[in-house]
Write a protein that holds these residues in place. Structure first.
Motif, mmCIF file in Angstrom:
data_model
loop_
_atom_site.group_PDB
_atom_site.id
_atom_site.type_symbol
_atom_site.label_atom_id
_atom_site.label_comp_id
_atom_site.label_asym_id
_atom_site.label_seq_id
_atom_site.Cartn_x
_atom_site.Cartn_y
_atom_site.Cartn_z
ATOM 1 N N UNK A 1 24.230 34.052 35.852
ATOM 2 C CA UNK A 1 23.947 35.300 35.143
ATOM 3 C C UNK A 1 25.083 35.524 34.142
ATOM 4 N N UNK A 2 24.731 36.003 32.972
ATOM 5 C CA UNK A 2 25.738 36.271 31.947
ATOM 6 C C UNK A 2 26.397 37.613 32.246
ATOM 7 N N UNK A 3 27.706 37.624 32.559
ATOM 8 C CA UNK A 3 28.362 38.888 32.916
ATOM 9 C C UNK A 3 28.527 39.844 31.744
ATOM 10 N N UNK A 4 28.304 39.369 30.530
ATOM 11 C CA UNK A 4 28.446 40.227 29.370
ATOM 12 C C UNK A 4 27.089 40.627 28.780
ATOM 13 N N UNK A 5 26.028 40.522 29.585
ATOM 14 C CA UNK A 5 24.706 40.995 29.194
ATOM 15 C C UNK A 5 24.314 42.128 30.129
ATOM 16 N N UNK A 6 23.944 43.256 29.566
ATOM 17 C CA UNK A 6 23.572 44.426 30.362
ATOM 18 C C UNK A 6 22.324 44.123 31.183
ATOM 19 N N UNK A 7 22.380 44.356 32.511
ATOM 20 C CA UNK A 7 21.208 44.076 33.342
ATOM 21 C C UNK A 7 20.049 45.044 33.098
ATOM 22 N N UNK A 8 20.319 46.190 32.480
ATOM 23 C CA UNK A 8 19.258 47.167 32.232
ATOM 24 C C UNK A 8 18.536 46.927 30.905
ATOM 25 N N UNK A 9 19.314 46.790 29.819
ATOM 26 C CA UNK A 9 18.692 46.694 28.491
ATOM 27 C C UNK A 9 18.835 45.310 27.855
ATOM 28 N N UNK A 10 19.546 44.408 28.519
ATOM 29 C CA UNK A 10 19.796 43.052 28.014
ATOM 30 C C UNK A 10 20.660 43.037 26.758
ATOM 31 N N UNK A 11 21.318 44.164 26.463
ATOM 32 C CA UNK A 11 22.211 44.227 25.309
ATOM 33 C C UNK A 11 23.540 43.558 25.607
ATOM 34 N N UNK A 12 24.310 43.323 24.579
ATOM 35 C CA UNK A 12 25.609 42.683 24.710
ATOM 36 C C UNK A 12 26.656 43.708 25.168
ATOM 37 N N UNK A 13 27.478 43.327 26.138
ATOM 38 C CA UNK A 13 28.555 44.203 26.615
ATOM 39 C C UNK A 13 29.897 43.579 26.261
ATOM 40 N N UNK A 14 30.948 44.380 26.336
ATOM 41 C CA UNK A 14 32.298 43.856 26.128
ATOM 42 C C UNK A 14 33.229 44.503 27.150
ATOM 43 N N UNK A 15 34.317 43.820 27.439
ATOM 44 C CA UNK A 15 35.301 44.314 28.396
ATOM 45 C C UNK A 15 36.191 45.316 27.677
ATOM 46 N N UNK A 16 36.308 46.501 28.244
ATOM 47 C CA UNK A 16 37.167 47.511 27.634
ATOM 48 C C UNK A 16 38.389 47.811 28.490
ATOM 49 N N UNK A 17 38.360 47.406 29.762
ATOM 50 C CA UNK A 17 39.488 47.694 30.633
ATOM 51 C C UNK A 17 39.445 46.783 31.839
#
Length: 89
Positions: A38-54
């Motif tokens: 599973x791609x940890x930087x893909x939102x499981x709800x909307x499949x959008x791209x996520x980024x680490x902020x903290x």
């Protein structure tokens, strides 16, 4: 014994990284994806791209967050009982 003989070389807990932060994030995400499929930087709800902020490393802060979410004291369950097969002659 090595400490007494002064031969115990300390190993740093944080090894300096030669990669840029972008390369490091990409490698981290690739390894997680390879192991957990599973791609940890893909939102499981909307499949959008996520980024680490903290990044949170302090145990007391982690505990406070998990307690707030009701995830700290999740009871363990016993492992499943093995299926007993009986052979009759």
């Amino acid at each position: 014994m090595r400490k007494k003989a002064n031969t115990d070389d300390p190993i740093p807990t944080v090894i300096p990284n030669e990669m840029s932060s972008k390369e490091f994030r990409r490698d981290w995400a690739r390894l997680i994806q390879k192991i957990y499929e599973v791609d940890p930087l893909t939102c499981p709800k909307c499949q959008g791209s996520m980024r680490i902020i903290s990044l949170i490393e302090e145990l007391d802060i982690i505990e406070r967050i998990l307690r707030h979410l009701g995830l700290w004291d999740i009871p363990n369950h016993d492992p499943p009982q093995p299926a007993i097969s009986r052979f009759y002659s």
